[in-house]
Design a protein around this motif. Sequence first.
Motif, PDB file in Angstrom:
ATOM      1  N   PHE A 290      42.711  34.460  41.254  1.00  0.00           N
ATOM      2  CA  PHE A 290      42.019  34.968  40.064  1.00  0.00           C
ATOM      3  C   PHE A 290      42.148  36.488  39.992  1.00  0.00           C
ATOM      4  O   PHE A 290      42.452  37.054  38.933  1.00  0.00           O
ATOM      5  N   ALA A 291      41.939  37.161  41.143  1.00  0.00           N
ATOM      6  CA  ALA A 291      42.026  38.621  41.173  1.00  0.00           C
ATOM      7  C   ALA A 291      43.434  39.111  40.873  1.00  0.00           C
ATOM      8  O   ALA A 291      43.614  40.184  40.274  1.00  0.00           O
ATOM      9  N   LEU A 304      48.026  41.452  46.914  1.00  0.00           N
ATOM     10  CA  LEU A 304      47.286  40.200  46.822  1.00  0.00           C
ATOM     11  C   LEU A 304      48.165  38.994  47.156  1.00  0.00           C
ATOM     12  O   LEU A 304      47.685  37.991  47.699  1.00  0.00           O
ATOM     13  N   ILE A 305      49.441  39.113  46.833  1.00  0.00           N
ATOM     14  CA  ILE A 305      50.368  38.009  47.115  1.00  0.00           C
ATOM     15  C   ILE A 305      50.458  37.740  48.619  1.00  0.00           C
ATOM     16  O   ILE A 305      50.518  36.583  49.054  1.00  0.00           O
ATOM     17  N   LEU A 367      46.974  33.111  35.350  1.00  0.00           N
ATOM     18  CA  LEU A 367      46.449  33.301  36.700  1.00  0.00           C
ATOM     19  C   LEU A 367      44.925  33.270  36.714  1.00  0.00           C
ATOM     20  O   LEU A 367      44.305  32.725  37.644  1.00  0.00           O
ATOM     21  N   LEU A 368      44.301  33.849  35.698  1.00  0.00           N
ATOM     22  CA  LEU A 368      42.839  33.854  35.634  1.00  0.00           C
ATOM     23  C   LEU A 368      42.299  32.430  35.461  1.00  0.00           C
ATOM     24  O   LEU A 368      41.355  32.027  36.153  1.00  0.00           O
ATOM     25  N   LEU A 369      42.901  31.662  34.560  1.00  0.00           N
ATOM     26  CA  LEU A 369      42.426  30.300  34.328  1.00  0.00           C
ATOM     27  C   LEU A 369      42.692  29.413  35.545  1.00  0.00           C
ATOM     28  O   LEU A 369      41.802  28.672  35.998  1.00  0.00           O
ATOM     29  N   ALA A 370      43.924  29.490  36.085  1.00  0.00           N
ATOM     30  CA  ALA A 370      44.259  28.667  37.255  1.00  0.00           C
ATOM     31  C   ALA A 370      43.388  29.044  38.448  1.00  0.00           C
ATOM     32  O   ALA A 370      42.922  28.169  39.194  1.00  0.00           O
TER      33      ALA A 370
END
Length: 407
Positions: A290-291, A304-305, A367-370
């Motif tokens: 999400f971030a 983040l990855i 990415l936010l929704l998933a």
Amino acid sequence: MFAPLKERNYRLWAAADLVSVGGTWMQVLALNWVILSVTGSATKMGAVVMLQSLPVLLLGSWGGALADRIPARPMLIACQAIRALLALALMLPTGNWMIYGVALASGVIGSFEGPVLGRFGSSLIPREALASALALGSVLSSAGRIGGMALGGVLIGITGPTALFLINAVSYIGVIFALLAMRTGEMRSLARASASDGGVIAGLRYVLRQPVVLIVLALSFVLGSLGRNYQVSMAAMVSGPLGGSSGSYGLLSTAFAVGAVAGGLLLAGSGKSTLRVLLGTGFLISVLQFASGLAPNVLGFAALILPIAAGAVVFDTVVSTRIQLDTAESMRGRVLATVGIVSSLSGIVGAPAIGWMCDSMGARGALLLAGAVTTAAAVAGGVALARVKGRSLNWNFVLGRPVEQPA
């Protein structure tokens, strides 16, 4: 951390696996190059991937039932020999039909080989070393992928793709020699299924009676489909909101590979493959996903990855460990086949879904929704597991503290 390497048979297997994985990824690189250079169609490349995945969905359960009944080593030797022949077949100057045929045949072999590999690997080491062995296997797989892609990228410009197919064929021969060199007397004997135990139907009934396994598989599907297809979302982020280049995509791919190796080493060192680790890791990588949709630039996204990749390896390895330790040995092949089917489904469903989300709402929105969905799934999985265990989902459960008994 390296307790499994004390076993001679495991050392042989680990070395052969490293070489074989490297050869496999060299062939993947060469095959993709051939398809794109001859047809110029990414759709046909996708068709090849589909042909490799579909047999697992259709035949995986029968492969698991067979794995529970027959000796593993002769089956693996036969599979490696056939894979070597298929790699050599790609060297022939034939049309697309040969590529499609090899892809389909590889998928069929994988349907039977996957469950056999799971049972065979656990026979090489003591039961208490299984978690470390699976984590080291993840490290070797990541290292083999990195090395194979790097070496293949150099060789394909010098020799062309044909040499990479030959190298992959030779790598399978190396695995066969390793299998033949193993000492059968040092292998741990696993219980086998009888010919009258019901086969595929009995395996399905067994899985349906295991609530913990069902919850773990459901978590694996959701997080695998919406949280693992970063090859799609990374490309969409680089070409879209991050405004990166091909070099940026290379940086992210490297960060992902480094994270995968780090995750395997971390789990191998700790040796902790508990359900709490599974839940905690699933929740963490979902929040990080999400971030990542809010990352301001390529470096922030790469930062983040790396932990996401490390957590994904930990999560997947703990899933495999718990599946093997928490199920009957005589059913292990069929349960592992179910894991393979779930993994294939998550890829087949997840990659197009993530791609559609990126096209519809942008890479950040996808990415936010998933990330939100997988975070909710991780929490729901924690609640479900706590109820199955007769506990409430609180910090004592998450941290593994004992329940205080009334006086």
